[in-house]
Design an enzyme around this catalytic site. Structure first.
Site: not given
Length: 288
Positions: A12-13, A75, A161, A195, A197
Site C-alpha cells: 500500500d502507499s 491500494c 493518517e 480507499c 483508509h
C-alpha cells in the site's frame, strides 16, 4: 515445505492497506506475509499515472526480490493506475512469469452488482481512483446496467493518517462529500469505500448516509477472493510458506510506522524495517 520463506506480499502507499491485510490474515492465518508501506511518498491519490506506476512497480520488484511469488496491491490508486500495466507488460517480461500481482478493484466489482437494488452505486475514493474510472469500467464489464457515480474525497486520507478520524473536523469533510454524492444521484442505494483508509471513518460515514443505504468495505471481500484464488491455483499456493510470520516494511520512519500500524491493527506490531525502493532492483537496499 519451502526451505526459503516465500511470503505473500501486501503493498500500500501508506497505512490504509493494513485494513486489507488484517482481513487477509484473519482468513488465512497460517501463511507468511510481508507488508510494505511506501509511507515516504504517500499519498498516491493525487499523483500522475506515471508516478503511481513507477512507485508501484518499484514496490512490486522489491517484494519479488524478498521472495514473494504473490503480491496483493492493497491500494485502490495503485490497483487503478498501475496493476494492468504491471500484469500485462512487466510480469511477462520478468524472469519468473509465474508470479502474480492482484488488486482490490476486481473483487469489489464482482459483488457490487448483487448488492444494489436500484442499479445505482456510489464510489467514495481518492482523486486518482475516481478520475481513473476503473470502478465504473470493471463494474460495467459484469453489470452493464449499473450506474456508478464517483466522489473524490481528497481530505479523508490526511485526516486518517494524522490521527484526526474522530475529530469534529472529520465530520465536516465526511458530511460534505456524502451530501455531494447523493445530490448528484439520489437513487444510490450502495456505496463503495474505494480507499483502504476509509474503514477508519466508517462510524462517521454511516452517520451521514441516507437510511437504508448499504456501505461496502473491501477487506472481507478481498480476503475471501484471495482464499478462493489459492484454492483455484494450487501451483501458486504450493509456493507459499506457512510459519504464521509477518514482517512490516516502510520507506519512511520505522518508529512512526509501528505506532500507526498498531492503531490500524489494534495491537502492537513490534519492529518495522526501513527499506529504500529504486527502479533498479539490484540497487535496492535495506536501511538499518
Amino acid at each position: 515445505m519451502n526451505d526459503k520463506p516465500t511470503p505473500i506480499g501486501i503493498f500500500d502507499s501508506g497505512f490504509g492497506g493494513l485494513t486489507i491485510f488484517d482481513k487477509i490474515r484473519e482468513a488465512l492465518p497460517d501463511y507468511d506475509y510481508i507488508y510494505l508501506g511506501d509511507n515516504a511518498r504517500t499519498p498516491y491519490g493525487t499523483r500522475s499515472y506515471d508516478a503511481v506506476y513507477r512507485f508501484t512497480r518499484e514496490a512490486v520488484m522489491h517484494l519479488f526480490a524478498e521472495g514473494c511469488p504473490l503480491i496483493i496491491l492493497a491500494c485502490n490508486t495503485a490497483s487503478a493506475k498501475a496493476l494492468r500495466t504491471i500484469q500485462q507488460r512487466d510480469l511477462p517480461a520478468g524472469h519468473d512469469p509465474s508470479r502474480r500481482v492482484l488488486g482490490v478493484i476486481r473483487p469489489t466489482a464482482e459483488i457490487v452488482g448483487r448488492l444494489t437494488h436500484t442499479g445505482h452505486v456510489g464510489l467514495l475514493g481518492t482523486t486518482g481512483t475516481v478520475a481513473s474510472r476503473s470502478y465504473p469500467m470493471e463494474i460495467a464489464k459484469l453489470y452493464p446496467d449499473v450506474t456508478v457515480v464517483g466522489e473524490a474525497c481528497p481530505m479523508w486520507v490526511p485526516l486518517v493518517e494524522n490521527g484526526e478520524a474522530d475529530s469534529p473536523g472529520a465530520d465536516y469533510f465526511v458530511q460534505k462529500h456524502i451530501e455531494r454524492l447523493f445530490n448528484r444521484d439520489p437513487q444510490i442505494d450502495t456505496v463503495i469505500l474505494g480507499c483502504t483508509h476509509y474503514p477508519l471513518l466508517t462510524d462517521k460515514i454511516r452517520r451521514y448516509l441516507p437510511e437504508g443505504v448499504t456501505l461496502f468495505s473491501q477487506g472481507d471481500r478481498v480476503a475471501d477472493r484471495l482464499k478462493d484464488y489459492l484454492t483455484r491455483h494450487p501451483e501458486i499456493e504450493r509456493r507459499l510458506s506457512r510459519h504464521a510470520e509477518v514482517r512490516f516494511q516502510t520507506t519512511d520512519s520505522p518508529e512512526r510506522f509501528a505506532d500507526m500500524a498498531s492503531l490500524f491493527l489494534r495491537k502492537d506490531v513490534g519492529r518495522a524495517e526501513r527499506v529504500a525502493l529504486t527502479s533498479d532492483t539490484v540497487t535496492q537496499r535495506r536501511i538499518r
